[in-house]
Design a protein around this motif. Structure first.
Motif, short mmCIF file in Angstrom:
data_model
loop_
_atom_site.label_atom_id
_atom_site.label_comp_id
_atom_site.label_asym_id
_atom_site.label_seq_id
_atom_site.Cartn_x
_atom_site.Cartn_y
_atom_site.Cartn_z
N THR A 89 0.83 -1.21 0.00
CA THR A 89 0.00 0.00 0.00
C THR A 89 0.86 1.26 0.00
OG1 THR A 89 -1.79 -1.14 1.17
CG2 THR A 89 -1.79 1.26 1.26
N GLU A 90 1.90 1.25 0.84
CA GLU A 90 2.78 2.42 0.91
C GLU A 90 3.63 2.55 -0.35
OE1 GLU A 90 4.15 5.91 2.36
OE2 GLU A 90 2.54 4.66 3.18
N ALA B 41 2.83 1.72 -3.29
CA ALA B 41 1.97 2.15 -4.40
C ALA B 41 1.72 3.65 -4.41
CB ALA B 41 0.65 1.40 -4.35
N ARG B 42 2.10 4.34 -3.34
CA ARG B 42 1.97 5.80 -3.33
C ARG B 42 3.00 6.45 -4.27
NH1 ARG B 42 -1.51 6.78 0.84
NH2 ARG B 42 -1.48 5.27 2.57
N SER B 43 4.02 5.71 -4.62
CA SER B 43 5.01 6.21 -5.57
C SER B 43 4.44 6.16 -6.99
CB SER B 43 6.29 5.37 -5.52
OG SER B 43 6.84 5.40 -4.21
N ASP B 44 5.10 6.88 -7.88
CA ASP B 44 4.63 6.93 -9.26
C ASP B 44 4.68 5.56 -9.92
OD1 ASP B 44 3.84 8.27 -11.72
OD2 ASP B 44 5.89 7.85 -12.37
N HIS C 134 10.48 -1.16 0.00
CA HIS C 134 9.48 -1.47 1.04
C HIS C 134 9.46 -2.96 1.27
CE1 HIS C 134 7.62 2.57 1.15
NE2 HIS C 134 7.96 2.61 -0.14
N SER D 65 -4.86 -2.18 5.52
CA SER D 65 -4.33 -1.44 4.38
C SER D 65 -5.09 -1.83 3.12
CB SER D 65 -2.84 -1.76 4.20
OG SER D 65 -2.10 -1.31 5.32
N PRO E 171 -4.02 -1.41 -3.46
CA PRO E 171 -3.88 -0.24 -4.34
C PRO E 171 -4.92 -0.29 -5.46
CG PRO E 171 -1.76 -1.34 -3.98
CD PRO E 171 -2.81 -2.24 -3.44
#
Length: 430
Positions: free
Chosen positions: A16-17, A19-22, A88, A157, A160
């Motif tokens: 989940t974290e 997937a916050r990236s581009d 991650h 979480s 994504p």
């Protein structure tokens, strides 16, 4: 995103974290050192789990990149290829996992890459609750259980909504781990873990099985346990999601939730004492016997004690053993045959499809009196256990077919059945 023991998309904090990236590279490294020490049944399950994970990632627009080699080296090589500045990963326990995490952080820092650890392997992270009187972990389950129940829980979480992998990244045509390497056979999926995917198994258990768990979990013939231990071991099922879903079943789920707490308990012990698979947690004077004949008879399911032989043959046939049978067979080896607990634990680990370090070695030490049991002299009389938990002998006859003609509880009388090719142990049950 480096997958290890969290092979899922739902409730995966690391994914989940990430997937916050581009863009996200989803990576699993098949480490030959680990595979060479894994049971063929675990490798078979891993192969299916990776295929399931790949399908889930593709549904989101991503894909699983699979590479073979030493995990840290391959993870950093992949990061360099795509210009990633962050890795991650789920935090794990055990001596090997600890060394791997330290190497990854050290080498990544040297390369200017940040490593971010996340929860997700247990319900409550190891070390999140500690004794109020001091100490880095709980040594006894009951106070841990109370603290575990009262501990806060992270939010689940969400998966994504989509994933965008880096351009030009391939899987290097690395094949999935081969469970049939060197001619080793594996069990069919149905014999190994019931068939079907992990989510379907969890839903079926919650909808159809958990209601009878408390009343029948120790009934050997009923086979009323969840059989989700391998899904949990590889992280195909989120322990947090499973705990919350079980709690929603009210009293029917409470007994099962307690078993999830036991799993977390052993993980926090292993986290504090990484030598658990090799060294007595609580050393005690024990006159262990180096008896190869007795150990071999136990391992092959021909001790002459029907309930012990049934458990050991279930392990050989299915790569799984009922939890009550695990206690009985471990107690027989350590308390009656007086063979060192590590030999038995290693044998289990070599065959079990779950093969969780914390649970397997923690429970073996508990039975042997060197672990976290407050009654280190506790005994497991196999005949009494059999009469209590397999009163009609159905479990024994299922796995020891040469006793199929013996009626009812009489099947549990050791060494009294003519024509049965048993090798009786050197000592009678206490």
């Amino acid at each position: 995103m480096l997958f290890t023991h969290d092979l899922r998309v739902e409730d995966n904090p690391a994914l989940t974290e990430a997937a916050r990236s581009d863009r996200v590279l989803s990576l699993f490294v098949a480490d030959p050192w680990i595979l060479g020490r894994s049971s063929r049944n675990r490798i078979a399950f891993l192969t299916e789990a990776l295929a399931e994970l790949d399908r889930e990632l593709r549904a989101l627009g991503g894909a699983l990149v699979l590479r073979r080699g030493e995990t840290v080296a391959e993870a950093l090589r992949a990061a360099h290829e795509v210009g990633a500045d962050r890795v991650h990963v789920a935090e794990d326990v055990g001596a090997f996992a600890g060394r791997r995490a330290r190497r990854l952080r050290g080498q990544a820092a040297h390369a200017g890459i940040e490593v971010v650890g996340h929860p997700g392997v247990t319900v409550v992270p190891p070390g999140a609750v500690t004794p109020s009187g001091g100490g880095d972990h709980y040594r006894v389950f009951t106070p841990y259980w109370k603290a575990w129940e009262a501990a806060g829980r992270r939010e689940e979480s969400p998966a994504p909504p989509s994933l965008r992998p880096p351009d030009g990244v391939g899987a290097d045509r690395t094949p999935y781990p081969d469970p049939n390497r060197e001619g080793l056979g594996v069990l069919s999926p149905e014999r190994l873990h019931g068939g079907g995917d992990s989510a379907a198994r969890m839903c079926a258990w919650l909808d159809e099985g958990i209601g009878r768990y408390d009343g029948y979990r120790d009934d050997l013939a009923a086979d009323a346990t969840s059989r989700l231990s391998t899904d949990l071991r590889f992280g195909r099922v989120s322990p947090l999601v499973l705990e919350r879903a079980a709690y929603r079943r009210g009293e029917a789920g409470a007994a099962f939730v307690r078993q999830l707490a036991w799993r977390d308990f052993h993980h926090q012990v292993l986290n504090a004492f990484p030598a658990l698979p090799r060294v007595d947690y609580r050393p005690r004077s024990a006159d262990w016997r180096d008896d190869e004949e007795a150990f071999t008879a136990w391992a092959e399911g021909r001790t002459g004690v029907p309930i012990v032989d049934a458990g050991m043959r279930q392990l050989l046939q299915e790569g799984f053993m009922h939890n009550r049978a695990r206690l009985i067979t471990a107690g027989y080896l350590t308390r009656i045959l007086r063979v060192h607990w590590k030999r038995g634990a290693d044998h289990f680990h070599a065959l079990l499809s779950d093969g969780d370090l914390a649970d397997n070695y923690g429970n073996w030490q508990w039975v042997a009196g060197t672990g976290n049991d407050t009654r280190p002299n506790r005994g497991f009389n196999p005949v009494r256990q059999a009469l209590r938990y397999d009163p009609q002998g159905e479990y024994v006859r299922r796995y020891v077919p040469e006793l199929g003609h013996v009626p009812g509880g009489a099947v549990h009388e050791p060494w009294k059945h003519p024509g049965v090719a048993y090798h009786p142990p050197l000592e009678a049950p206490a």
